[in-house]
Design a protein around this motif. Structure first.
Motif, mmCIF file in Angstrom:
data_model
loop_
_atom_site.group_PDB
_atom_site.id
_atom_site.type_symbol
_atom_site.label_atom_id
_atom_site.label_comp_id
_atom_site.label_asym_id
_atom_site.label_seq_id
_atom_site.Cartn_x
_atom_site.Cartn_y
_atom_site.Cartn_z
ATOM 1 N N PHE A 35 2.034 -13.824 30.478
ATOM 2 C CA PHE A 35 2.179 -14.333 29.098
ATOM 3 C C PHE A 35 3.134 -15.523 29.082
ATOM 4 C CE2 PHE A 35 4.749 -14.397 25.205
ATOM 5 C CZ PHE A 35 3.776 -14.528 24.234
ATOM 6 N N PRO A 71 -0.020 -24.692 25.506
ATOM 7 C CA PRO A 71 -0.090 -23.225 25.575
ATOM 8 C C PRO A 71 -1.508 -22.716 25.279
ATOM 9 C CG PRO A 71 1.750 -23.947 24.202
ATOM 10 C CD PRO A 71 0.937 -25.159 24.505
ATOM 11 N N HIS A 117 -10.333 -0.447 17.712
ATOM 12 C CA HIS A 117 -9.250 -1.409 17.918
ATOM 13 C C HIS A 117 -8.348 -0.834 18.985
ATOM 14 C CE1 HIS A 117 -5.795 -3.876 17.476
ATOM 15 N NE2 HIS A 117 -5.088 -2.973 16.837
ATOM 16 N N ARG A 161 3.814 1.778 14.157
ATOM 17 C CA ARG A 161 4.044 1.734 15.601
ATOM 18 C C ARG A 161 2.783 1.700 16.441
ATOM 19 N NH1 ARG A 161 7.879 2.797 13.193
ATOM 20 N NH2 ARG A 161 9.966 2.254 13.907
ATOM 21 N N ALA A 162 1.618 1.800 15.800
ATOM 22 C CA ALA A 162 0.392 1.893 16.604
ATOM 23 C C ALA A 162 -0.771 1.224 15.895
ATOM 24 C CB ALA A 162 0.058 3.361 16.887
ATOM 25 N N GLY A 163 -1.782 0.866 16.691
ATOM 26 C CA GLY A 163 -2.988 0.254 16.142
ATOM 27 C C GLY A 163 -4.048 1.265 15.748
ATOM 28 N N LEU A 214 -2.769 -9.368 18.667
ATOM 29 C CA LEU A 214 -3.311 -8.385 17.730
ATOM 30 C C LEU A 214 -4.488 -7.619 18.307
ATOM 31 C CD1 LEU A 214 -3.052 -10.449 14.443
ATOM 32 C CD2 LEU A 214 -1.536 -8.659 15.264
ATOM 33 N N HIS A 215 -5.286 -8.276 19.105
ATOM 34 C CA HIS A 215 -6.501 -7.656 19.626
ATOM 35 C C HIS A 215 -6.433 -7.474 21.125
ATOM 36 C CE1 HIS A 215 -9.170 -8.210 16.128
ATOM 37 N NE2 HIS A 215 -8.416 -9.247 15.880
ATOM 38 N N ASP A 269 10.193 -9.216 22.128
ATOM 39 C CA ASP A 269 8.881 -8.848 21.582
ATOM 40 C C ASP A 269 8.286 -10.111 20.966
ATOM 41 O OD1 ASP A 269 10.844 -9.028 19.604
ATOM 42 O OD2 ASP A 269 9.744 -7.708 18.244
ATOM 43 N N TRP A 319 4.022 -4.932 20.197
ATOM 44 C CA TRP A 319 4.672 -5.039 21.504
ATOM 45 C C TRP A 319 5.473 -3.784 21.803
ATOM 46 C CZ3 TRP A 319 4.805 -8.511 25.475
ATOM 47 C CH2 TRP A 319 5.832 -8.333 26.409
ATOM 48 N N ARG A 341 3.940 -9.571 31.034
ATOM 49 C CA ARG A 341 4.960 -10.476 30.484
ATOM 50 C C ARG A 341 5.051 -11.757 31.313
ATOM 51 N NH1 ARG A 341 8.623 -10.975 25.938
ATOM 52 N NH2 ARG A 341 8.846 -13.191 26.268
ATOM 53 N N ARG A 356 -2.879 -7.410 10.717
ATOM 54 C CA ARG A 356 -3.095 -6.731 11.990
ATOM 55 C C ARG A 356 -4.097 -5.596 11.766
ATOM 56 N NH1 ARG A 356 -0.180 -1.850 13.223
ATOM 57 N NH2 ARG A 356 1.013 -1.157 11.417
ATOM 58 N N PRO A 357 -4.897 -5.293 12.802
ATOM 59 C CA PRO A 357 -5.887 -4.221 12.644
ATOM 60 C C PRO A 357 -5.206 -2.851 12.710
ATOM 61 C CG PRO A 357 -6.422 -5.692 14.501
ATOM 62 C CD PRO A 357 -5.012 -5.966 14.102
ATOM 63 N N LEU A 358 -5.776 -1.913 11.975
ATOM 64 C CA LEU A 358 -5.291 -0.537 11.980
ATOM 65 C C LEU A 358 -6.525 0.351 11.839
ATOM 66 C CD1 LEU A 358 -2.707 1.210 11.950
ATOM 67 C CD2 LEU A 358 -2.590 0.856 9.482
ATOM 68 N N VAL A 359 -6.637 1.310 12.754
ATOM 69 C CA VAL A 359 -7.806 2.190 12.763
ATOM 70 C C VAL A 359 -7.368 3.622 12.509
ATOM 71 C CG1 VAL A 359 -9.558 3.219 14.266
ATOM 72 C CG2 VAL A 359 -9.236 0.744 14.240
ATOM 73 N N SER A 395 2.209 -19.202 27.864
ATOM 74 C CA SER A 395 2.930 -19.781 26.724
ATOM 75 C C SER A 395 3.749 -20.997 27.138
ATOM 76 C CB SER A 395 3.872 -18.738 26.114
ATOM 77 O OG SER A 395 3.170 -17.575 25.778
ATOM 78 N N GLY A 396 4.125 -21.050 28.392
ATOM 79 C CA GLY A 396 4.979 -22.140 28.879
ATOM 80 C C GLY A 396 4.212 -23.362 29.334
ATOM 81 N N ARG A 397 2.885 -23.311 29.317
ATOM 82 C CA ARG A 397 2.085 -24.486 29.706
ATOM 83 C C ARG A 397 2.427 -25.681 28.812
ATOM 84 N NH1 ARG A 397 -3.916 -23.099 31.149
ATOM 85 N NH2 ARG A 397 -4.247 -25.076 30.078
ATOM 86 N N PRO A 398 2.171 -26.895 29.314
ATOM 87 C CA PRO A 398 2.298 -28.060 28.415
ATOM 88 C C PRO A 398 1.407 -27.878 27.183
ATOM 89 C CG PRO A 398 1.958 -28.765 30.693
ATOM 90 C CD PRO A 398 1.801 -27.277 30.678
ATOM 91 N N PHE A 424 8.020 -22.570 18.735
ATOM 92 C CA PHE A 424 7.011 -21.776 19.456
ATOM 93 C C PHE A 424 7.638 -21.121 20.681
ATOM 94 C CE2 PHE A 424 4.048 -21.578 23.036
ATOM 95 C CZ PHE A 424 3.027 -20.793 22.521
ATOM 96 N N ARG A 479 -11.606 1.318 10.013
ATOM 97 C CA ARG A 479 -10.730 0.208 10.403
ATOM 98 C C ARG A 479 -10.503 -0.732 9.238
ATOM 99 N NH1 ARG A 479 -11.368 -5.170 12.283
ATOM 100 N NH2 ARG A 479 -10.325 -5.672 14.242
ATOM 101 N N SER A 519 7.831 -17.182 21.333
ATOM 102 C CA SER A 519 7.164 -16.628 22.514
ATOM 103 C C SER A 519 8.167 -16.023 23.489
ATOM 104 C CB SER A 519 6.371 -17.716 23.251
ATOM 105 O OG SER A 519 5.481 -18.352 22.379
ATOM 106 N N ARG A 542 7.202 -27.187 19.005
ATOM 107 C CA ARG A 542 7.255 -26.648 20.367
ATOM 108 C C ARG A 542 8.526 -25.804 20.570
ATOM 109 N NH1 ARG A 542 4.041 -26.275 25.256
ATOM 110 N NH2 ARG A 542 5.250 -24.551 26.032
#
Lengths: 479, 479
Positions: free
Chosen positions: B211, B220, B419, B399-401, B430-431, A219, B424, B208, A444-447, B215-218, A211, A107, A215, A208
């Motif tokens: 998410f 986030p 990982h 395209r992949a982790g 990322l994790h 994607d 998306w 989604r 970003r992680p890549l394994v 993300s929409g919270r006062p 953001f 990784r 968000s 904001r």
């Protein structure tokens, strides 16, 4: 001058084409590119400082220091790249005896792709075109597209020209660096399909909005914003007694530094009622000089912000300083019960040379007010060895990313351990642009599972591991 | 059964009260709590597997294996806590000679506060009540509130009872763990002011929606979601020639495992046209057994998903297996140009025992189709030593982790390096929840500047540093 949508597409496409070259660049090459950028900026410091002073009126001494800080930051990230831990290389050997049998896993972290960076008004170098977001994004192995701040357009263009030439001269690919201008261009950047992350330093409202755009994408991409911070300070009765005058002078120096336009300005200071501390601050502030503010917008907002605070029945003016051809420093006083009752009025960040002293009667009083303090970049506790500050410290830790026990929060050392962030609205994310771990935002992680050695990235091959800190079967290994 | 808003408030308030105790717990104590939870689940495995089999029909062998994986995961995180690197302790000594002078900075990561965890349907243990999100959130020093999956309500309740009793028995504070039920309860959790982060495994639409709420919270909060993945596989002509039958059998075993309900199921497989590989897969699939699907919703969606794929003019059925009292395995065939032209139809994830073989004529053909593959958790490349796969590998890495070079993506080893994530829509972040670094999602940085030793958290004091990997003045130091 707004960059057109077609031009943005061209620049982002060039950045996207350069991204694999940055991602796959080895540590020595990438460090050379970062150092070339630092060297070019240092070499152009006279010219850049002159432009910056004309556009921001921050003064030559401060601006020269800021150039040094900015190039030091680029060199720190070159060191971070060279040291190699940032890749977080982790190897788990195959284990055929495990249930189920374990494959070999290798990784690392790699660059995410083109990063959009939004410049700040108040640090035309250190948080701007080649500031911390740019340095950490490049160090992570990504091309950068900067949205210039409208407060210093000429400086932004000239800095970008120097950056493009320096990177090109050092052999970095075309598309490594670009500048765009105009609010619409910024909005387009965070929504562009090829942009993979964004870093921002600015207002709560501006951050904001961006953001929400990031968000809200089909994607979503990570948006690392540093927004607003009141940076609470608590002075205990024992500290006020032991060194009230010294603390008062330090506070005045800190809240008037850069005409009070630092994101780490101590904006609200809890002081023991009847300790004489307010009077000490007032005395120190009488001779304090303010100065011109950065932009017309900030210049207009400052008296309006003061007026909004003064409109609260609890608030009185304790002292005013000298305008210094610009904003005049102001010390306001309120009390803890008013702050606990009306934090939305009394704890609104006010950019410029003003601080609010909040008198408290006892611990319960200050704790109730602290509970209303919004997330901040810093919190400062001035106490004496005999004080029982556990409960106060617990409250401060909840509200800030950095807690200080001496000195003042302005001045952010650029080091491996530094952290410039805090709960909302200080930041939209855990990290921002100062300190070595800022690099992680753009990785970003890549394994690789059971990969033949020939198909592994160079950094994951056995011969590279001998030179790089890594983890093997759960154990850290140093070279 | 939906948890009421009042009850949610009570549970979150209790979690918030427990949060400082978790955050400040030392490594040994926290590891004991995690191991107590693992031991209690192992001890109740007979009872839990019986309930799980009734509710999910996944079968005893698979479910027993999943319990072992789940408790192994809790123990791995106990090891991660004990090892100590997760705190990322970083010390920069003061330097009075620097310009400006540098203060002493001591940095560590601490728990963010109460974490909301959303269970998955397809792993009733490993990605559910006490799964990877819960294990990593507790290990990071945070109380957890789980939203149960409606597919296994009784199992969720019983698992939660066992978890609460185990943590209580080991001395963890009240409020350490709670379960809520119902979609509205889940929505309330990610919007609750005292919830600081969320982990999720589930559908793209469900993830989604949550998410967007987070993300929409006062203010986030981070939302770590694992959503959907088609897990592309590329078989080169040389690999098809050298070991086509073996690869075909491996593919069939992988895409029918757990009745094709793994997030890492190989959903789209690029195969050389005319190589005989399609015929090999068809032969292997004829005898393959499907099985009952997890929920009524998935059972209904499966034939609808197949029908949507079959409606494309390019698609034909190559083979069908045996239903096994449930869904029948299906092998579909299309071609690379159709996939490149209509990815939104042909690359839609279809949960259940189906895979799409995509025939390609040459490298250009497969690369054009790969460029249309959405972000995935995994990508697999089956090639032979003589193949020039650089360009293909570059596309897969984007395209992949996790990229595999042998075997199949189902089965995710729970190790330090693992990982489980990707661009998306594979993940919102990322994790996700597998591998040691999953812990980092639920931590925040905290820096102490010039703190007296007595006011430092225990982990940052000099005597603790001797026992913990840390960085000092930029250099890693091992104990």
């Amino acid at each position: 001058m707004t960059t057109t949508p077609d031009r943005i597409d061209e620049l982002v496409a060039a950045a996207s084409a350069a991204a694999p070259i940055w991602r796959d660049s080895d540590a020595a090459t990438r460090a050379t590119w970062l150092r070339a950028l630092a060297g070019a900026l240092d070499g152009a410091a006279d010219e850049l400082v002159a432009i910056a002073d004309r556009e921001t009126r921050l003064g030559e001494a401060r601006l020269r220091g800021e150039v040094a800080r900015t190039t030091g930051q680029l060199r720190l990230f070159a060191d971070v790249v060279t040291e190699g831990s940032f890749r977080e290389i982790t190897i788990d050997e195959a284990d055929a005896a495990a249930t189920p049998p374990r494959p070999e896993l290798r990784r690392l972290l790699v660059g995410v792709g083109p990063v959009a960076v939004f410049s700040a008004s108040n640090f035309p170098f250190a948080f701007s075109v080649c500031g911390g977001d740019t340095a950490s994004a490049l160090a992570a192995g990504n091309p950068v597209i900067v949205k210039a701040h409208s407060g210093h357009p000429e400086l932004s263009r000239r800095t970008a020209e120097i950056a493009v030439a320096a990177l090109d001269g050092a052999g970095a690919p075309e598309g490594s660096f670009a500048l765009v201008e105009g609010r619409e261009a910024g909005n387009a950047l965070v929504q562009h399909p090829l942009v993979r992350a964004a870093g921002f330093t600015g207002s709560v409202s501006g951050g904001r909005a961006l953001f929400d755009l990031a968000s809200g994408r089909p994607d979503p991409i990570p948006f690392y914003g540093e927004l607003g911070s009141v940076n609470p300070v608590v002075v205990t009765p024992a500290a006020a007694e032991a060194r009230g005058d010294e603390l008062a002078r330090g506070l005045v120096t800190s809240f008037t530094l850069g005409a009070g336009q630092f994101c780490t300005k101590p904006g609200v200071v809890f002081v023991p009622r009847g300790s004489g501390f307010v009077e000490s601050v007032a005395a120190a502030a009488h001779g304090a000089t303010g100065g011109p503010l950065l932009t017309d917008r900030i210049t207009e907002a400052f008296p309006a912000g003061i007026a909004a605070l003064e409109a609260d029945a609890s608030v009185r003016v304790a002292a005013e300083g000298v305008s210094g051809d610009g904003a005049r420093p102001v010390v306001l006083v309120s009390d803890a019960s008013a702050v606990a009752a009306r934090p939305e009025v009394l704890l609104e960040e006010c950019f410029g040379p003003v601080t609010l002293l909040v008198e408290y009667a006892d611990e319960g009083d200050v704790h109730a007010a602290l509970a209303a303090v919004p997330g901040s970049l810093t919190a400062t506790l001035h106490s004496e060895p005999g004080d029982d500050v556990a409960a106060t410290l617990a409250l401060l830790q909840e509200r800030a990313g950095r807690v200080l026990f001496a000195g003042w929060p302005t001045g952010v050392a650029v080091t491996w351990s530094q952290h410039h962030g805090g709960p909302w609205p200080a930041t939209t994310s855990l990290h921002t642009s100062v300190g070595a771990t800022a690099i992680r935002r753009f990785l970003r992680p890549l394994v690789f599972q059971d990969a033949p050695a020939a198909l592994l990235p160079r950094e994951l091959r056995d011969e590279s591991l001998e030179r790089t800190p890594h983890r093997r079967n759960g154990m850290l290994v140093l070279p």
